[in-house]
Design a protein around this motif. Structure first.
Motif, mmCIF file in Angstrom:
data_model
loop_
_atom_site.group_PDB
_atom_site.id
_atom_site.type_symbol
_atom_site.label_atom_id
_atom_site.label_comp_id
_atom_site.label_asym_id
_atom_site.label_seq_id
_atom_site.Cartn_x
_atom_site.Cartn_y
_atom_site.Cartn_z
ATOM 1 N N THR A 164 0.721 -1.445 -0.312
ATOM 2 C CA THR A 164 0.039 0.118 0.159
ATOM 3 C C THR A 164 1.101 1.450 -0.007
ATOM 4 O O THR A 164 1.341 1.384 0.722
ATOM 5 C CB THR A 164 -1.165 0.141 1.359
ATOM 6 O OG1 THR A 164 -1.569 -1.343 1.061
ATOM 7 C CG2 THR A 164 -1.832 1.367 1.730
ATOM 8 N N PRO A 165 0.752 2.068 -0.846
ATOM 9 C CA PRO A 165 -0.813 2.171 -1.882
ATOM 10 C C PRO A 165 -0.147 2.039 -3.127
ATOM 11 O O PRO A 165 -0.331 3.124 -4.018
ATOM 12 C CB PRO A 165 -0.533 4.408 -1.452
ATOM 13 C CG PRO A 165 0.388 4.441 -1.479
ATOM 14 C CD PRO A 165 1.569 3.394 -0.338
ATOM 15 N N GLN A 166 -0.809 1.280 -3.337
ATOM 16 C CA GLN A 166 -0.247 0.107 -4.674
ATOM 17 C C GLN A 166 -1.663 0.571 -5.700
ATOM 18 O O GLN A 166 -2.187 0.673 -5.876
ATOM 19 C CB GLN A 166 -0.346 -0.859 -4.628
ATOM 20 C CG GLN A 166 0.561 -1.529 -6.421
ATOM 21 C CD GLN A 166 0.429 -2.892 -6.534
ATOM 22 O OE1 GLN A 166 0.028 -3.533 -5.680
ATOM 23 N NE2 GLN A 166 1.530 -3.215 -7.918
ATOM 24 N N GLY A 223 1.762 4.595 -5.622
ATOM 25 C CA GLY A 223 -0.162 6.055 -5.567
ATOM 26 C C GLY A 223 0.451 7.505 -4.948
ATOM 27 O O GLY A 223 -0.309 8.228 -5.696
ATOM 28 N N SER A 224 1.578 7.306 -3.901
ATOM 29 C CA SER A 224 2.024 8.436 -3.513
ATOM 30 C C SER A 224 2.679 9.124 -4.558
ATOM 31 O O SER A 224 3.400 10.769 -4.320
ATOM 32 C CB SER A 224 2.462 8.711 -2.245
ATOM 33 O OG SER A 224 3.583 7.797 -2.472
ATOM 34 N N ASN A 275 -8.751 8.224 2.058
ATOM 35 C CA ASN A 275 -8.774 7.019 0.437
ATOM 36 C C ASN A 275 -10.344 7.030 -0.179
ATOM 37 O O ASN A 275 -11.215 7.037 0.993
ATOM 38 C CB ASN A 275 -8.547 5.830 1.108
ATOM 39 C CG ASN A 275 -7.206 5.768 2.329
ATOM 40 O OD1 ASN A 275 -6.375 6.405 1.288
ATOM 41 N ND2 ASN A 275 -7.344 5.680 3.259
ATOM 42 N N ILE A 288 -12.600 2.486 -2.433
ATOM 43 C CA ILE A 288 -11.854 1.155 -1.810
ATOM 44 C C ILE A 288 -12.389 0.062 -2.275
ATOM 45 O O ILE A 288 -13.681 -0.099 -2.185
ATOM 46 C CB ILE A 288 -11.927 1.317 -0.818
ATOM 47 C CG1 ILE A 288 -11.551 2.712 -0.049
ATOM 48 C CG2 ILE A 288 -10.939 0.256 -0.019
ATOM 49 C CD1 ILE A 288 -11.782 3.075 1.522
#
Length: 163
Positions: free
Chosen positions: A18-20, A31-32, A103, A106
C-alpha cells in the motif's frame, strides 16, 4: 487476491503493498508518487484504439443493464466492482502515525457477471446491493489481470434505497 494476481504478472511476485496503483492491468506505481502515476496513465492512454463502449443503466429494483459495444476480434470478461466512495482513517502507528488519511474508491467486491465475445451485446445484473456511501463500476477486461478494454460507472443514486 486481485492485487496479488496483478503483482505476479507485473512484478513477478505475489506480494502486495500500500499504496499500490495498478493502471489498466499493464503498469503499476506507488500511489503517492504523482508524477510516476501520471506518466503511467499517459502511456497507457496512448493505446486507446482497442476500447469497447460500455453503458450501465439502472434496471428494475436492484438490477442493472450493461450495454457493450462491438470490437472485432476481442474477447473479455465483464466484471462488476463495488467500492466505498470515501473513507477517512486516523493512523495510530507506522510511518503515517498521527495523520488522518482519506481514501477514495476502495474496492469491496469484484464479481464476474459475464463474458463478451466482441459483438454488441447486453448483460443483465441482478442483486446489486449497495450500502450507503458505496458505488459500482463495470469493467470489460481481458482476463482477471489483463488490459481493461472498457469501463463505466454505475448510475448515481443506486444506494438511495440504503439511505
Amino acid at each position: 487476491a486481485r492485487q496479488r494476481a496483478y503483482n505476479v504478472v507485473l512484478r513477478g511476485t505475489g506480494g502486495v503493498y500500500t499504496p499500490q496503483v495498478v493502471i489498466d492491468g499493464r503498469a503499476e506505481a506507488v500511489g503517492s508518487r504523482r508524477r510516476e502515476v501520471s506518466n503511467s496513465i499517459t502511456q497507457v492512454r496512448g493505446d486507446d484504439a482497442g476500447r469497447v463502449p460500455v453503458t450501465v443503466m439502472a434496471g428494475e429494483g436492484d438490477a442493472l443493464e450493461v450495454s457493450l459495444g462491438a470490437l472485432a476480434g476481442k474477447r473479455a470478461d465483464v466484471w462488476l466492482v463495488t467500492f466505498i466512495r470515501e473513507h477517512t482513517t486516523e493512523v495510530p502507528r507506522g510511518e503515517n502515525h498521527g495523520k488522518t488519511l482519506t481514501n477514495h474508491n476502495i474496492d469491496r467486491a469484484v464479481r464476474r457477471i459475464g463474458g463478451w465475445d466482441g459483438t454488441a451485446s447486453k448483460v443483465g445484473v441482478s442483486d446489486v446491493m449497495l450500502e450507503e456511501g458505496q458505488g459500482c463500476a463495470v469493467l470489460v477486461q481481458d482476463g482477471q489481470t489483463g488490459p481493461v478494454l472498457g469501463a463505466a460507472y454505475c448510475p448515481a443514486g443506486l444506494d438511495d434505497a440504503a439511505s
